[in-house]
Design a protein around this motif. Structure first.
Motif, PDB file in Angstrom:
ATOM      1  N   GLY A  43       0.803  -1.208   0.000  1.00 49.82           N
ATOM      2  CA  GLY A  43       0.000   0.000   0.000  1.00 49.82           C
ATOM      3  C   GLY A  43       0.838   1.262   0.000  1.00 49.82           C
ATOM      4  O   GLY A  43       0.365   2.328  -0.357  1.00 49.82           O
ATOM      5  N   HIS A  44       2.086   1.133   0.402  1.00 51.15           N
ATOM      6  CA  HIS A  44       2.999   2.276   0.431  1.00 51.15           C
ATOM      7  C   HIS A  44       4.127   2.135  -0.592  1.00 51.15           C
ATOM      8  O   HIS A  44       4.450   3.079  -1.287  1.00 51.15           O
ATOM      9  N   HIS A  45       4.742   0.955  -0.640  1.00 44.40           N
ATOM     10  CA  HIS A  45       5.914   0.708  -1.486  1.00 44.40           C
ATOM     11  C   HIS A  45       5.828  -0.681  -2.101  1.00 44.40           C
ATOM     12  O   HIS A  45       5.086  -1.534  -1.625  1.00 44.40           O
ATOM     13  N   ASP A  46       6.632  -0.918  -3.112  1.00 43.34           N
ATOM     14  CA  ASP A  46       6.667  -2.225  -3.767  1.00 43.34           C
ATOM     15  C   ASP A  46       7.413  -3.276  -2.956  1.00 43.34           C
ATOM     16  O   ASP A  46       7.178  -4.470  -3.121  1.00 43.34           O
ATOM     17  N   THR A  47       8.337  -2.839  -2.117  1.00 43.79           N
ATOM     18  CA  THR A  47       9.123  -3.760  -1.300  1.00 43.79           C
ATOM     19  C   THR A  47       9.196  -3.231   0.130  1.00 43.79           C
ATOM     20  O   THR A  47       9.097  -2.020   0.348  1.00 43.79           O
ATOM     21  N   PRO A  48       9.401  -4.113   1.103  1.00 43.24           N
ATOM     22  CA  PRO A  48       9.541  -3.656   2.477  1.00 43.24           C
ATOM     23  C   PRO A  48      10.779  -2.761   2.616  1.00 43.24           C
ATOM     24  O   PRO A  48      11.898  -3.179   2.322  1.00 43.24           O
ATOM     25  N   GLN A  49      10.562  -1.543   3.039  1.00 43.95           N
ATOM     26  CA  GLN A  49      11.644  -0.568   3.103  1.00 43.95           C
ATOM     27  C   GLN A  49      12.685  -0.910   4.163  1.00 43.95           C
ATOM     28  O   GLN A  49      13.862  -0.656   3.975  1.00 43.95           O
ATOM     29  N   CYS A  50      12.266  -1.512   5.264  1.00 46.22           N
ATOM     30  CA  CYS A  50      13.232  -1.890   6.293  1.00 46.22           C
ATOM     31  C   CYS A  50      14.216  -2.929   5.761  1.00 46.22           C
ATOM     32  O   CYS A  50      15.413  -2.866   6.054  1.00 46.22           O
ATOM     33  N   VAL A  51      13.706  -3.856   4.964  1.00 53.34           N
ATOM     34  CA  VAL A  51      14.569  -4.883   4.366  1.00 53.34           C
ATOM     35  C   VAL A  51      15.551  -4.227   3.402  1.00 53.34           C
ATOM     36  O   VAL A  51      16.734  -4.585   3.358  1.00 53.34           O
ATOM     37  N   GLU A  52      15.070  -3.257   2.650  1.00 53.29           N
ATOM     38  CA  GLU A  52      15.918  -2.564   1.673  1.00 53.29           C
ATOM     39  C   GLU A  52      17.105  -1.851   2.320  1.00 53.29           C
ATOM     40  O   GLU A  52      18.183  -1.826   1.761  1.00 53.29           O
ATOM     41  N   VAL A  53      16.889  -1.260   3.501  1.00 51.43           N
ATOM     42  CA  VAL A  53      17.950  -0.452   4.119  1.00 51.43           C
ATOM     43  C   VAL A  53      18.788  -1.198   5.147  1.00 51.43           C
ATOM     44  O   VAL A  53      19.835  -0.703   5.558  1.00 51.43           O
ATOM     45  N   CYS A  54      18.378  -2.371   5.567  1.00 51.64           N
ATOM     46  CA  CYS A  54      19.095  -3.098   6.618  1.00 51.64           C
ATOM     47  C   CYS A  54      20.478  -3.534   6.137  1.00 51.64           C
ATOM     48  O   CYS A  54      20.598  -4.314   5.199  1.00 51.64           O
ATOM     49  N   PRO A  55      21.544  -3.045   6.802  1.00 48.78           N
ATOM     50  CA  PRO A  55      22.892  -3.386   6.350  1.00 48.78           C
ATOM     51  C   PRO A  55      23.342  -4.799   6.718  1.00 48.78           C
ATOM     52  O   PRO A  55      24.312  -5.300   6.148  1.00 48.78           O
ATOM     53  N   VAL A  56      22.657  -5.460   7.643  1.00 46.94           N
ATOM     54  CA  VAL A  56      23.072  -6.801   8.047  1.00 46.94           C
ATOM     55  C   VAL A  56      22.063  -7.875   7.651  1.00 46.94           C
ATOM     56  O   VAL A  56      22.221  -9.042   8.020  1.00 46.94           O
ATOM     57  N   GLU A  57      21.035  -7.490   6.908  1.00 50.67           N
ATOM     58  CA  GLU A  57      20.040  -8.425   6.379  1.00 50.67           C
ATOM     59  C   GLU A  57      19.456  -9.327   7.465  1.00 50.67           C
ATOM     60  O   GLU A  57      19.416 -10.548   7.332  1.00 50.67           O
ATOM     61  N   CYS A  58      18.983  -8.701   8.559  1.00 46.45           N
ATOM     62  CA  CYS A  58      18.437  -9.477   9.676  1.00 46.45           C
ATOM     63  C   CYS A  58      16.918  -9.407   9.749  1.00 46.45           C
ATOM     64  O   CYS A  58      16.327  -9.819  10.747  1.00 46.45           O
ATOM     65  N   ILE A  59      16.264  -8.903   8.700  1.00 48.10           N
ATOM     66  CA  ILE A  59      14.804  -8.783   8.699  1.00 48.10           C
ATOM     67  C   ILE A  59      14.238  -9.752   7.674  1.00 48.10           C
ATOM     68  O   ILE A  59      14.590  -9.710   6.499  1.00 48.10           O
ATOM     69  N   GLU A  60      13.347 -10.620   8.148  1.00 46.43           N
ATOM     70  CA  GLU A  60      12.757 -11.632   7.281  1.00 46.43           C
ATOM     71  C   GLU A  60      11.270 -11.772   7.582  1.00 46.43           C
ATOM     72  O   GLU A  60      10.769 -11.214   8.547  1.00 46.43           O
ATOM     73  N   LYS A  61      10.579 -12.559   6.761  1.00 45.75           N
ATOM     74  CA  LYS A  61       9.169 -12.840   7.006  1.00 45.75           C
ATOM     75  C   LYS A  61       9.045 -13.606   8.322  1.00 45.75           C
ATOM     76  O   LYS A  61       9.853 -14.470   8.614  1.00 45.75           O
ATOM     77  N   ASP A  62       8.037 -13.257   9.091  1.00 47.83           N
ATOM     78  CA  ASP A  62       7.827 -13.860  10.401  1.00 47.83           C
ATOM     79  C   ASP A  62       6.929 -15.093  10.271  1.00 47.83           C
ATOM     80  O   ASP A  62       5.729 -14.957  10.032  1.00 47.83           O
ATOM     81  N   PRO A  63       7.488 -16.299  10.432  1.00 44.43           N
ATOM     82  CA  PRO A  63       6.674 -17.511  10.284  1.00 44.43           C
ATOM     83  C   PRO A  63       5.582 -17.634  11.340  1.00 44.43           C
ATOM     84  O   PRO A  63       4.629 -18.382  11.172  1.00 44.43           O
ATOM     85  N   LYS A  64       5.677 -16.868  12.421  1.00 45.76           N
ATOM     86  CA  LYS A  64       4.659 -16.908  13.471  1.00 45.76           C
ATOM     87  C   LYS A  64       3.429 -16.076  13.111  1.00 45.76           C
ATOM     88  O   LYS A  64       2.404 -16.160  13.781  1.00 45.76           O
ATOM     89  N   HIS A  65       3.537 -15.252  12.059  1.00 45.30           N
ATOM     90  CA  HIS A  65       2.427 -14.387  11.656  1.00 45.30           C
ATOM     91  C   HIS A  65       2.194 -14.481  10.145  1.00 45.30           C
ATOM     92  O   HIS A  65       2.444 -13.528   9.411  1.00 45.30           O
ATOM     93  N   PRO A  66       1.718 -15.643   9.673  1.00 47.81           N
ATOM     94  CA  PRO A  66       1.489 -15.795   8.231  1.00 47.81           C
ATOM     95  C   PRO A  66       0.305 -14.954   7.755  1.00 47.81           C
ATOM     96  O   PRO A  66      -0.772 -14.993   8.342  1.00 47.81           O
ATOM     97  N   GLU A  67       0.553 -14.161   6.726  1.00 47.42           N
ATOM     98  CA  GLU A  67      -0.494 -13.337   6.114  1.00 47.42           C
ATOM     99  C   GLU A  67      -0.230 -13.276   4.616  1.00 47.42           C
ATOM    100  O   GLU A  67       0.912 -13.127   4.199  1.00 47.42           O
ATOM    101  N   ASP A  68      -1.289 -13.371   3.826  1.00 45.22           N
ATOM    102  CA  ASP A  68      -1.117 -13.254   2.387  1.00 45.22           C
ATOM    103  C   ASP A  68      -1.228 -11.784   1.969  1.00 45.22           C
ATOM    104  O   ASP A  68      -1.498 -10.913   2.793  1.00 45.22           O
ATOM    105  N   HIS A  69      -1.023 -11.522   0.697  1.00 47.64           N
ATOM    106  CA  HIS A  69      -1.024 -10.155   0.178  1.00 47.64           C
ATOM    107  C   HIS A  69      -2.343  -9.443   0.480  1.00 47.64           C
ATOM    108  O   HIS A  69      -2.351  -8.285   0.906  1.00 47.64           O
ATOM    109  N   GLU A  70      -3.452 -10.118   0.276  1.00 48.50           N
ATOM    110  CA  GLU A  70      -4.754  -9.493   0.505  1.00 48.50           C
ATOM    111  C   GLU A  70      -4.959  -9.137   1.978  1.00 48.50           C
ATOM    112  O   GLU A  70      -5.484  -8.067   2.302  1.00 48.50           O
TER     113      GLU A  70
END
Length: 81
Positions: A43-70
């Motif tokens: 709704g804001h951007h095409d990609t998660p902005q936190c993932v884009e800027v994270c220098p150590v690549e420590c942000i991933e999808k949370d398997p404890k909170h599955p949600e689809d695009h809709e």
């Protein structure tokens, strides 16, 4: 899915201001993401902005909170009303 920040976080402070939903905050030891507010930037951007800027690549999808695009889009709509 919402996103999660793992222990590799170096508290560099670059992810928090990038989140359009205010889902990222300083936790006890590392930054944390509130799954109730995270829409993976749908709704804001095409990609998660936190993932884009994270220098150590420590942000991933949370398997404890599955949600689809809709589901994430509907959350975005609720948050921006």
């Amino acid at each position: 899915m919402s996103l999660v920040i793992y222990d590799e976080c170096i508290n560099c402070d670059v992810c928090e201001p990038e989140c359009p939903n205010g889902a990222i905050s300083q936790g006890e030891d590392i930054y944390v993401i509130d799954p109730a507010l995270c829409t993976e930037c749908i709704g804001h951007h095409d990609t998660p902005q936190c993932v884009e800027v994270c220098p150590v690549e420590c942000i991933e999808k949370d398997p404890k909170h599955p949600e689809d695009h809709e589901t994430l889009y509907q959350k975005y709509l609720r948050l921006t009303q």
